[in-house]
Design an enzyme around this catalytic site. Structure first.
Site, PDB file in Angstrom:
ATOM      1  N   ASP A 130      35.980  42.307  41.169  1.00 16.18           N
ATOM      2  CA  ASP A 130      35.293  43.438  40.423  1.00 16.18           C
ATOM      3  C   ASP A 130      36.120  44.454  40.367  1.00 16.18           C
ATOM      4  O   ASP A 130      37.351  44.869  40.828  1.00 16.18           O
ATOM      5  CB  ASP A 130      34.214  43.791  41.703  1.00 16.18           C
ATOM      6  CG  ASP A 130      33.020  44.500  40.869  1.00 16.18           C
ATOM      7  OD1 ASP A 130      33.057  44.399  39.619  1.00 16.18           O
ATOM      8  OD2 ASP A 130      32.201  45.174  41.744  1.00 16.18           O
ATOM      9  N   HIS A 137      39.692  43.020  31.794  1.00 16.96           N
ATOM     10  CA  HIS A 137      39.659  41.337  32.209  1.00 16.96           C
ATOM     11  C   HIS A 137      41.001  40.845  32.134  1.00 16.96           C
ATOM     12  O   HIS A 137      41.354  40.054  32.973  1.00 16.96           O
ATOM     13  CB  HIS A 137      38.518  40.885  31.243  1.00 16.96           C
ATOM     14  CG  HIS A 137      37.161  41.265  31.635  1.00 16.96           C
ATOM     15  ND1 HIS A 137      36.655  41.513  32.614  1.00 16.96           N
ATOM     16  CD2 HIS A 137      36.214  41.789  30.751  1.00 16.96           C
ATOM     17  CE1 HIS A 137      35.330  41.929  32.814  1.00 16.96           C
ATOM     18  NE2 HIS A 137      34.945  42.149  31.497  1.00 16.96           N
ATOM     19  N   LEU A 187      47.029  24.157  47.220  1.00 16.10           N
ATOM     20  CA  LEU A 187      45.661  24.860  47.326  1.00 16.10           C
ATOM     21  C   LEU A 187      44.849  24.507  46.157  1.00 16.10           C
ATOM     22  O   LEU A 187      45.131  23.883  45.074  1.00 16.10           O
ATOM     23  CB  LEU A 187      46.314  26.465  46.489  1.00 16.10           C
ATOM     24  CG  LEU A 187      45.042  27.414  46.337  1.00 16.10           C
ATOM     25  CD1 LEU A 187      44.615  27.827  47.761  1.00 16.10           C
ATOM     26  CD2 LEU A 187      45.672  28.565  45.261  1.00 16.10           C
TER      27      LEU A 187
HETATM   28  C1  FPP Z   1      33.951  41.886  37.162  1.00 19.83           C
HETATM   29  O1  FPP Z   1      34.100  43.323  36.857  1.00 19.83           O
HETATM   30  C2  FPP Z   1      34.571  40.734  36.777  1.00 19.83           C
HETATM   31  C3  FPP Z   1      33.997  39.834  35.781  1.00 19.83           C
HETATM   32  C4  FPP Z   1      32.645  39.867  35.516  1.00 19.83           C
HETATM   33  C5  FPP Z   1      34.578  38.767  35.214  1.00 19.83           C
HETATM   34  C6  FPP Z   1      36.208  38.215  35.850  1.00 19.83           C
HETATM   35  C7  FPP Z   1      36.937  37.635  35.312  1.00 19.83           C
HETATM   36  C8  FPP Z   1      38.402  37.666  34.927  1.00 19.83           C
HETATM   37  C9  FPP Z   1      39.080  38.539  35.913  1.00 19.83           C
HETATM   38  C10 FPP Z   1      39.124  36.950  33.599  1.00 19.83           C
HETATM   39  C11 FPP Z   1      38.350  35.615  33.272  1.00 19.83           C
HETATM   40  C12 FPP Z   1      38.392  34.287  34.337  1.00 19.83           C
HETATM   41  C13 FPP Z   1      39.420  33.685  34.393  1.00 19.83           C
HETATM   42  C14 FPP Z   1      39.330  32.404  35.430  1.00 19.83           C
HETATM   43  C15 FPP Z   1      40.770  33.464  33.781  1.00 19.83           C
HETATM   44  P1  FPP Z   1      33.386  44.206  35.874  1.00 19.83           P
HETATM   45  O2  FPP Z   1      33.566  43.966  34.743  1.00 19.83           O
HETATM   46  O3  FPP Z   1      32.007  44.112  36.566  1.00 19.83           O
HETATM   47  O4  FPP Z   1      34.019  45.531  36.243  1.00 19.83           O
HETATM   48  P2  FPP Z   1      33.082  46.902  36.464  1.00 19.83           P
HETATM   49  O5  FPP Z   1      32.035  46.732  37.603  1.00 19.83           O
HETATM   50  O6  FPP Z   1      34.131  47.866  36.694  1.00 19.83           O
HETATM   51  O7  FPP Z   1      32.283  47.184  35.069  1.00 19.83           O
END
Ligand code: FPP
Length: 255
Positions: free
Chosen positions: A34, A51, A145
């Site tokens: 997150d 991201h 892993l």
């Molecule tokens: C949450 O942060 C994160 C996500 C919903 C997406 C996570 C995905 C990745 C890190 C990359 C894609 C995945 C792979 C496997 C390559 P948020 O956007 O909710 O952050 P915020 O709460 O600060 O807005």
């Protein structure tokens, strides 16, 4: 707020003593990645770049887990609720997934990593499904892993799917009512062949599970950090493991 502060104060205390007991490395670590959006906002960048920076953190943490001998790493990459985000953001996440699988495949495979996914991936774009299936087929016999990408994953949805699976097998006589136990229900979850997570990590300061591994987290140790996921490094992982190793896991029993 006071409680949150107490968690972070503890982080600092632990950082002075980072020797890990290699005989007590968690078998399964799960992470709610997150804070990508907040990381980008703090830098006046579009969310997609948050991201993208999050993918760099994935690279670091997968390598470190493999190095430490963690058996399973489950990453919450896209929840069943994330479809409600703007289409542009959903698209950029799907593209990052495909890029990650294409760019990292050789190295992950060379390092004996199994690339697996959990969740209802049938709803993902075809290109994502193809890359995920290829990656799994080519790595499923690896011995290092297991990287579990939770995609279109929701803990409640998973329980509903497990109940449906049991219902089908009951109807066909494959199992009987008396055979349904907690262990059997676990086998019908997307994580059926994987042990429950020992340690669940959530960065970004939020203190909740957000529909992640609801069934499996019954006795998981939880670890929170105020750092956003793109700033998560090997050091934070070691802090979390070091803290985990100091905990007394009683599973409801007494010593
Ligand atoms: C949450 O942060 C994160 C996500 C919903 C997406 C996570 C995905 C990745 C890190 C990359 C894609 C995945 C792979 C496997 C390559 P948020 O956007 O909710 O952050 P915020 O709460 O600060 O807005």
């Amino acid at each position: 707020m006071k409680k949150l502060f107490a968690f972070f104060k503890r982080d600092k205390e632990i950082s002075n003593n980072l020797d890990l007991d290699m005989s007590k490395i968690p078998k399964h670590i799960a992470i709610i990645m997150d804070g990508n959006g907040r990381w980008a906002k703090e830098r006046n960048l579009p969310r997609a770049l948050g991201h993208k920076a999050g993918v760099e953190a994935i690279r670091r943490i997968v390598k470190e887990c493999n190095k430490l001998g963690v058996g399973y790493l489950t990453l919450y990459a896209f929840s069943t609720e994330n479809w409600n985000r703007p289409l542009k953001e959903v698209d950029s996440l799907m593209k990052l997934l495909v890029e990650y699988l294409k760019n990292e495949f050789e190295e992950l495979n060379a390092n004996d990593v199994v690339i697996n996914s959990i969740g209802n991936i049938s709803k993902l774009p075809q290109i994502c499904r193809t890359e995920l299936n290829n990656a799994y087929e080519k790595t499923k016999n690896n011995k290092g892993l297991t990287l579990n990408l939770a995609l279109n994953y929701g803990g409640r949805n998973e329980i509903v799917d497990a109940v449906k699976g049991i219902y089908i097998d009951l109807r066909s006589g494959k199992i009987s009512k008396d055979e349904i136990t907690e262990n059997i229900l676990s086998k019908y979850m997307y994580t059926g062949k994987i042990p429950d997570p020992d340690l669940i990590i959530r960065p970004s300061g939020e203190l909740r599970l957000s529909n992640f591994l609801l069934w499996q987290s019954a006795y998981s140790e939880l670890w929170f950090s105020d750092i956003n996921w793109p700033d998560f490094h090997e050091k934070q992982l070691r802090l979390a493991i070091s803290d985990y190793q100091k905990r007394d896991r009683r599973f409801g029993k007494v010593r």
